[in-house]
Design an enzyme around this catalytic site. Structure first.
Site, PDB file in Angstrom:
ATOM      1  N   ASP A 182      40.862  38.707  -5.816  1.00  0.00           N
ATOM      2  CA  ASP A 182      41.027  37.485  -6.628  1.00  0.00           C
ATOM      3  C   ASP A 182      41.780  36.461  -5.780  1.00  0.00           C
ATOM      4  O   ASP A 182      42.279  36.779  -4.694  1.00  0.00           O
ATOM      5  CB  ASP A 182      41.806  37.804  -7.920  1.00  0.00           C
ATOM      6  CG  ASP A 182      41.969  36.575  -8.839  1.00  0.00           C
ATOM      7  OD1 ASP A 182      41.035  35.754  -8.920  1.00  0.00           O
ATOM      8  OD2 ASP A 182      43.030  36.430  -9.472  1.00  0.00           O
ATOM      9  N   SER A 183      41.889  35.246  -6.304  1.00  0.00           N
ATOM     10  CA  SER A 183      42.667  34.218  -5.598  1.00  0.00           C
ATOM     11  C   SER A 183      44.167  34.474  -5.724  1.00  0.00           C
ATOM     12  O   SER A 183      44.960  33.953  -4.953  1.00  0.00           O
ATOM     13  CB  SER A 183      42.358  32.846  -6.203  1.00  0.00           C
ATOM     14  OG  SER A 183      42.711  32.845  -7.579  1.00  0.00           O
ATOM     15  N   TYR A 229      41.444  28.643  -6.688  1.00  0.00           N
ATOM     16  CA  TYR A 229      40.005  28.476  -6.486  1.00  0.00           C
ATOM     17  C   TYR A 229      39.406  27.467  -7.463  1.00  0.00           C
ATOM     18  O   TYR A 229      38.430  26.805  -7.170  1.00  0.00           O
ATOM     19  CB  TYR A 229      39.291  29.810  -6.707  1.00  0.00           C
ATOM     20  CG  TYR A 229      39.331  30.779  -5.551  1.00  0.00           C
ATOM     21  CD1 TYR A 229      40.021  30.496  -4.373  1.00  0.00           C
ATOM     22  CD2 TYR A 229      38.655  32.002  -5.635  1.00  0.00           C
ATOM     23  CE1 TYR A 229      40.045  31.406  -3.319  1.00  0.00           C
ATOM     24  CE2 TYR A 229      38.670  32.904  -4.590  1.00  0.00           C
ATOM     25  CZ  TYR A 229      39.362  32.615  -3.430  1.00  0.00           C
ATOM     26  OH  TYR A 229      39.372  33.514  -2.413  1.00  0.00           O
ATOM     27  N   GLY A 230      39.991  27.398  -8.657  1.00  0.00           N
ATOM     28  CA  GLY A 230      39.344  26.678  -9.759  1.00  0.00           C
ATOM     29  C   GLY A 230      39.210  25.187  -9.560  1.00  0.00           C
ATOM     30  O   GLY A 230      38.412  24.543 -10.242  1.00  0.00           O
ATOM     31  N   CYS A 288      37.344  37.821 -10.205  1.00  0.00           N
ATOM     32  CA  CYS A 288      37.559  36.379 -10.319  1.00  0.00           C
ATOM     33  C   CYS A 288      36.266  35.758 -10.817  1.00  0.00           C
ATOM     34  O   CYS A 288      35.216  35.909 -10.174  1.00  0.00           O
ATOM     35  CB  CYS A 288      37.923  35.819  -8.940  1.00  0.00           C
ATOM     36  SG  CYS A 288      38.021  34.022  -8.885  1.00  0.00           S
ATOM     37  N   ASN A 289      36.330  35.077 -11.949  1.00  0.00           N
ATOM     38  CA  ASN A 289      35.128  34.438 -12.496  1.00  0.00           C
ATOM     39  C   ASN A 289      34.646  33.295 -11.609  1.00  0.00           C
ATOM     40  O   ASN A 289      33.447  33.094 -11.463  1.00  0.00           O
ATOM     41  CB  ASN A 289      35.427  33.862 -13.888  1.00  0.00           C
ATOM     42  CG  ASN A 289      35.620  34.937 -14.938  1.00  0.00           C
ATOM     43  OD1 ASN A 289      34.707  35.281 -15.667  1.00  0.00           O
ATOM     44  ND2 ASN A 289      36.816  35.479 -15.004  1.00  0.00           N
ATOM     45  N   THR A 290      35.580  32.533 -11.051  1.00  0.00           N
ATOM     46  CA  THR A 290      35.190  31.377 -10.239  1.00  0.00           C
ATOM     47  C   THR A 290      34.381  31.851  -9.035  1.00  0.00           C
ATOM     48  O   THR A 290      33.275  31.350  -8.769  1.00  0.00           O
ATOM     49  CB  THR A 290      36.447  30.610  -9.762  1.00  0.00           C
ATOM     50  OG1 THR A 290      37.291  30.350 -10.884  1.00  0.00           O
ATOM     51  CG2 THR A 290      36.073  29.310  -9.094  1.00  0.00           C
ATOM     52  N   CYS A 308      38.547  33.388 -17.092  1.00  0.00           N
ATOM     53  CA  CYS A 308      39.302  33.390 -15.838  1.00  0.00           C
ATOM     54  C   CYS A 308      40.174  34.623 -15.938  1.00  0.00           C
ATOM     55  O   CYS A 308      40.795  34.863 -16.985  1.00  0.00           O
ATOM     56  CB  CYS A 308      40.162  32.136 -15.711  1.00  0.00           C
ATOM     57  SG  CYS A 308      41.400  32.255 -14.385  1.00  0.00           S
ATOM     58  N   THR A 309      40.200  35.410 -14.859  1.00  0.00           N
ATOM     59  CA  THR A 309      40.904  36.695 -14.956  1.00  0.00           C
ATOM     60  C   THR A 309      42.417  36.532 -15.093  1.00  0.00           C
ATOM     61  O   THR A 309      43.109  37.469 -15.474  1.00  0.00           O
ATOM     62  CB  THR A 309      40.581  37.574 -13.734  1.00  0.00           C
ATOM     63  OG1 THR A 309      40.862  36.834 -12.530  1.00  0.00           O
ATOM     64  CG2 THR A 309      39.120  37.993 -13.754  1.00  0.00           C
ATOM     65  N   HIS A 310      42.924  35.341 -14.806  1.00  0.00           N
ATOM     66  CA  HIS A 310      44.354  35.106 -15.028  1.00  0.00           C
ATOM     67  C   HIS A 310      44.717  35.080 -16.522  1.00  0.00           C
ATOM     68  O   HIS A 310      45.837  35.387 -16.897  1.00  0.00           O
ATOM     69  CB  HIS A 310      44.794  33.769 -14.410  1.00  0.00           C
ATOM     70  CG  HIS A 310      45.043  33.826 -12.938  1.00  0.00           C
ATOM     71  ND1 HIS A 310      44.029  33.887 -12.009  1.00  0.00           N
ATOM     72  CD2 HIS A 310      46.202  33.838 -12.229  1.00  0.00           C
ATOM     73  CE1 HIS A 310      44.555  33.927 -10.791  1.00  0.00           C
ATOM     74  NE2 HIS A 310      45.872  33.892 -10.897  1.00  0.00           N
TER      75      HIS A 310
HETATM   76  N1  DGL Z   1      41.339  34.155 -11.424  1.00  0.00           N
HETATM   77  C1  DGL Z   1      40.302  33.261 -11.048  1.00  0.00           C
HETATM   78  C2  DGL Z   1      39.148  33.266 -12.022  1.00  0.00           C
HETATM   79  O1  DGL Z   1      38.895  34.267 -12.667  1.00  0.00           O
HETATM   80  C3  DGL Z   1      40.606  31.888 -10.505  1.00  0.00           C
HETATM   81  C4  DGL Z   1      41.949  31.279 -10.618  1.00  0.00           C
HETATM   82  C5  DGL Z   1      42.124  30.137  -9.620  1.00  0.00           C
HETATM   83  O2  DGL Z   1      42.428  30.448  -8.456  1.00  0.00           O
HETATM   84  O3  DGL Z   1      41.885  28.970  -9.979  1.00  0.00           O
HETATM   85  O4  DGL Z   1      38.437  32.315 -12.149  1.00  0.00           O
END
Ligand code: DGL
Length: 265
Positions: free
Chosen positions: A11-12, A43-44, A75-77, A189-191
């Site tokens: 992930d990021s 990443y987003g 990470c979804n992005t 988003c996994t966060h």
């Molecule tokens: N956790 C990431 C996701 O699932 C991205 C978070 C980020 O770096 O913006 O999209």
């Protein structure tokens, strides 16, 4: 014969821990390497071209270095933008994380679903496609938030998110036309599952949150069935792509997820 090859999660930042958690619970014998690309975070707010160039190259390096049996792009992005490129480039199973719109459509009673992701994720055609295939009879409202990613990073470092900030993020969904009917929010988003309880506490009405963590754990179990694992997998390894000054703040959260060796790529 015991096979030491780990499962590599990527992930990021710390968001992928929300995917690692269910996988560890289902596969206690598995060795884990967790990689946070803090050098590329966030990443987003990046462009599609940046993600599509960075992620496959980095995963190629990581595959050579850690020799995983499987990679989870937690990470979804990164998944909604780069999954096909990564799969084409690497000769090992790649599990992606994509918005859990299908399970959300199965449980909504009002027929209105909120999708909360990064700015990059919510604008992806991949999300249009998921909504058309699995939620055609629903209203799917989307909102992208970079702030919520930062709030989740801070939460894992011991600073709980301020309720008014969370309320403001959720207003991005609930204040849209028809948003008052949202009864399920996809944490795309996994966060975000890392702060879902706090979000639930400030939502204007009761709402259920869904994410892909459990489904991904089952997918990993399916893809690795019949494989052998080390008798003692030991603690997992946390890897960062850039030096970070606050390792001491993040170490307790990493330990809660069974990760204790912190190294920089
Ligand atoms: N956790 C990431 C996701 O699932 C991205 C978070 C980020 O770096 O913006 O999209």
């Amino acid at each position: 014969m015991s096979d030491p090859r780990p499962l590599l999660f990527f992930d990021s930042g710390v968001g992928g821990l929300s995917v690692l958690g269910p996988a560890r619970a289902l596969l206690p014998q598995a060795p884990f390497v967790y990689v946070a690309d803090n050098g590329g975070y966030p990443y987003g707010t990046r462009s599609e071209a940046e993600i599509a160039a960075r992620v496959p190259a980095l995963l190629g390096r990581l595959a050579e270095r850690y020799r995983p049996r499987l990679i989870v792009i937690a990470c979804n992005t990164a998944s909604t933008i780069a999954l096909p490129v990564v799969r084409a480039a690497l000769d090992l199973p790649i599990v992606g994380t994509v918005p859990a719109i299908k399970p959300a459509a199965a449980i909504t009673r009002t027929g209105t679903i909120g999708v909360l992701g990064t700015d990059a994720t919510v604008r992806q055609p991949y999300v249009d496609d998921l909504a058309a295939r699995f939620a055609a009879d629903c209203t799917v409202l989307r909102h992208g938030s970079a702030e919520l990613v930062d709030l989740a990073e801070a939460a894992l470092r011991g600073t709980p998110p301020a309720p008014e900030r969370l309320r403001a993020v959720l207003a991005g969904l609930f204040d849209q036309p028809g948003g008052d009917r949202i009864d399920v929010i996809v944490n795309a988003c996994t966060h975000f599952p890392l702060v879902a309880a706090e979000m639930g506490a400030v939502a204007p009405h009761p709402v259920r949150f869904v994410d892909g963590g459990d489904g991904i754990a089952r997918r990993i179990a399916y893809l690795t069935q019949g494989q052998s694992w080390p008798a003692d997998p030991g603690m997992g390894k946390a890897v960062f792509t850039a030096p970070q000054g606050d390792t001491h703040l993040i170490a307790p959260a990493l330990a809660r997820y069974g990760l204790d060796i912190v190294e920089t790529l």
